[in-house]
Design an enzyme around this catalytic site. Structure first.
Site, short mmCIF file in Angstrom:
data_model
loop_
_atom_site.label_atom_id
_atom_site.label_comp_id
_atom_site.label_asym_id
_atom_site.label_seq_id
_atom_site.Cartn_x
_atom_site.Cartn_y
_atom_site.Cartn_z
N MET A 1 0.78 -1.45 -0.18
CA MET A 1 0.14 0.09 0.03
C MET A 1 0.71 1.23 0.19
O MET A 1 1.87 1.22 0.82
CB MET A 1 -0.81 0.15 1.25
CG MET A 1 -1.68 -1.31 1.70
SD MET A 1 -2.52 -1.80 0.10
CE MET A 1 -2.80 -3.62 0.91
N PHE A 157 4.69 -6.06 4.13
CA PHE A 157 6.02 -5.50 4.00
C PHE A 157 6.36 -5.20 2.41
O PHE A 157 5.60 -6.07 1.75
CB PHE A 157 6.93 -6.69 4.34
CG PHE A 157 6.95 -6.83 6.00
CD1 PHE A 157 6.15 -6.12 6.73
CD2 PHE A 157 8.13 -7.76 6.48
CE1 PHE A 157 6.18 -6.21 8.11
CE2 PHE A 157 8.22 -7.77 7.77
CZ PHE A 157 7.24 -7.28 8.75
N GLU A 158 6.84 -4.14 2.26
CA GLU A 158 6.90 -3.80 0.61
C GLU A 158 8.53 -3.42 0.77
O GLU A 158 9.28 -3.59 1.73
CB GLU A 158 6.27 -2.43 0.42
CG GLU A 158 4.71 -2.93 0.48
CD GLU A 158 3.72 -2.00 -0.08
OE1 GLU A 158 4.21 -1.01 -0.57
OE2 GLU A 158 2.56 -2.16 0.42
N GLY A 159 8.99 -2.65 -0.38
CA GLY A 159 10.07 -2.28 -0.66
C GLY A 159 11.12 -3.41 -0.51
O GLY A 159 11.47 -4.55 -1.14
#
Length: 369
Positions: A1, A157-159
């Protein structure tokens, strides 16, 4: 998101491999934890506004069955120490007091809704590189859950939060510290809170379906490709909902060997069918991701055009649901089965939907049932 109005799509050089589904049967679905059989899941901007306006939790429209509070973030990428606070008054003049916020949570729970703490987001990189970070994650997440009386945890969790080290290619026996420590942390939390604990995950397609073509570090591909898969595999017995973000995505190859692009029914059918059929990782039939149960899977969507790249119009969403659940109205991609138990839809976000007249909630609530 993403907190930005339009997030950049992840890119990767993709190789073409022959599709092959896993022969391993799906495990029994996790306990329903009183989440409706067909549910709407929405993120609520709790700690920021993002241009869409602040929505008090008590005012979240009634169609939303699971409300993900966005976001808890770590004090630094590697600390594991989570912090969570309401949006500052300067940014959100309408923000409620903490006492009103807690009362709003209780109100929603009394109506049968689940209120879950979401961790991460586009700006909240979480790298549990050490045992100390793992333990800090568990203790700080527990403290927030207990303080507000929440029903569970959402991992967003992203990036660069998750990646696979060179040679780490066995999905059922991961070795990379950030993967292993996250699994251990989730096992500690689900063990602490028991069967009533709601566990959801919201990875991007790059971290899940792209593992069909690229998996494991040191292969020449981005080491983040497919990096959520060992976490999902390890937690599949406790996982209530996996709602992969079917947006902010580059083209992804489906089990038909064709690339599918976001924003239409065929993309959602192909991406969901991968999760419910299973697939070999990087073309290796000896290393497969097994099917999830339909009850564990929802389609992740932007609630409105400004919420992210890949907005899908209402008729196309309904077309995808009908194809997956009943095998009717399918486009070029034909799923490997029909999945009447498919859990529902996730939206980023409740705020963006309210800003746009609640089109998502009103249009999809009846069709998910």
């Amino acid at each position: 998101m993403s907190r930005t109005l339009v997030a950049a799509a992840l890119g990767a050089a993709l190789l073409t491999l022959a599709p092959s589904a896993s022969a391993r049967p799906p495990e029994e679905p996790a306990a329903t934890r009183d989440v409706p059989a067909h549910a709407l899941v929405g993120y609520l901007h709790t700690s920021f506004a993002n241009g869409s306006g602040y929505v008090r939790i008590a005012d979240a429209p009634p169609e939303w069955d699971v409300i993900d509070l966005a976001f808890a973030e770590p004090t630094s990428p590697t600390s594991g120490q989570l912090e969570f606070s309401l949006c500052p008054v300067a940014e959100c003049p309408e923000v409620e007091t903490e006492q009103e916020f807690i009362a709003g949570i209780r109100q929603k729970q009394s109506e049968g809704k689940k209120v879950v703490l979401s961790v991460g987001g586009a700006n909240g990189q979480v790298r549990l590189e050490t045992a100390a970070a793992r333990d800090a994650f568990v203790s700080s997440a527990s403290a927030i859950i207990d303080r507000y009386g929440l029903d569970g945890l959402d991992i967003d969790f992203e990036g660069h939060s998750l990646e696979l080290a060179p040679g780490d290619t066995d999905v059922r026996n991961p070795k990379t510290p950030v993967i292993v420590n996250l699994i251990d942390a989730l096992r500690a939390l689900t063990g602490k809170y028991g069967e009533s604990f709601v566990l959801t995950m919201a990875p991007e397609t790059f971290f899940v379906q792209v593992g069909y073509q690229h998996y494991g570090g040191g292969t020449g591909a981005d080491p983040r490709a497919g990096a959520y898969l060992p976490v999902i595999e390890a937690m599949r017995g406790e996982l209530d909902l996996l709602h992969v973000q079917n947006y902010n995505s580059g083209p992804v190859m489906g089990l038909d060997g064709q690339y599918h692009t976001m924003g239409n029914a065929d993309f959602h059918v192909a991406m969901i069918d991968m999760l419910l059929t299973g697939f070999p990782l990087a073309g290796n039939p000896a290393n497969t991701f097994a099917p999830l149960a339909p009850e564990q899977v929802a389609i992740g969507l932007p609630a409105a055009n400004p919420a992210g790249n890949g907005f899908t119009p209402v008729p196309e969403v309904h077309k995808a649901l009908d194809c997956l659940r009943a095998g009717t109205g399918c486009g070029p991609y034909r799923p490997h089965g029909t999945y009447p138990g498919l859990r529902g839809l996730m939206a980023w976000s409740i705020n963006w939907d309210v800003y746009h007249g609640n089109e998502f909630a009103r249009s999809h609530d009846g069709h998910t049932g």
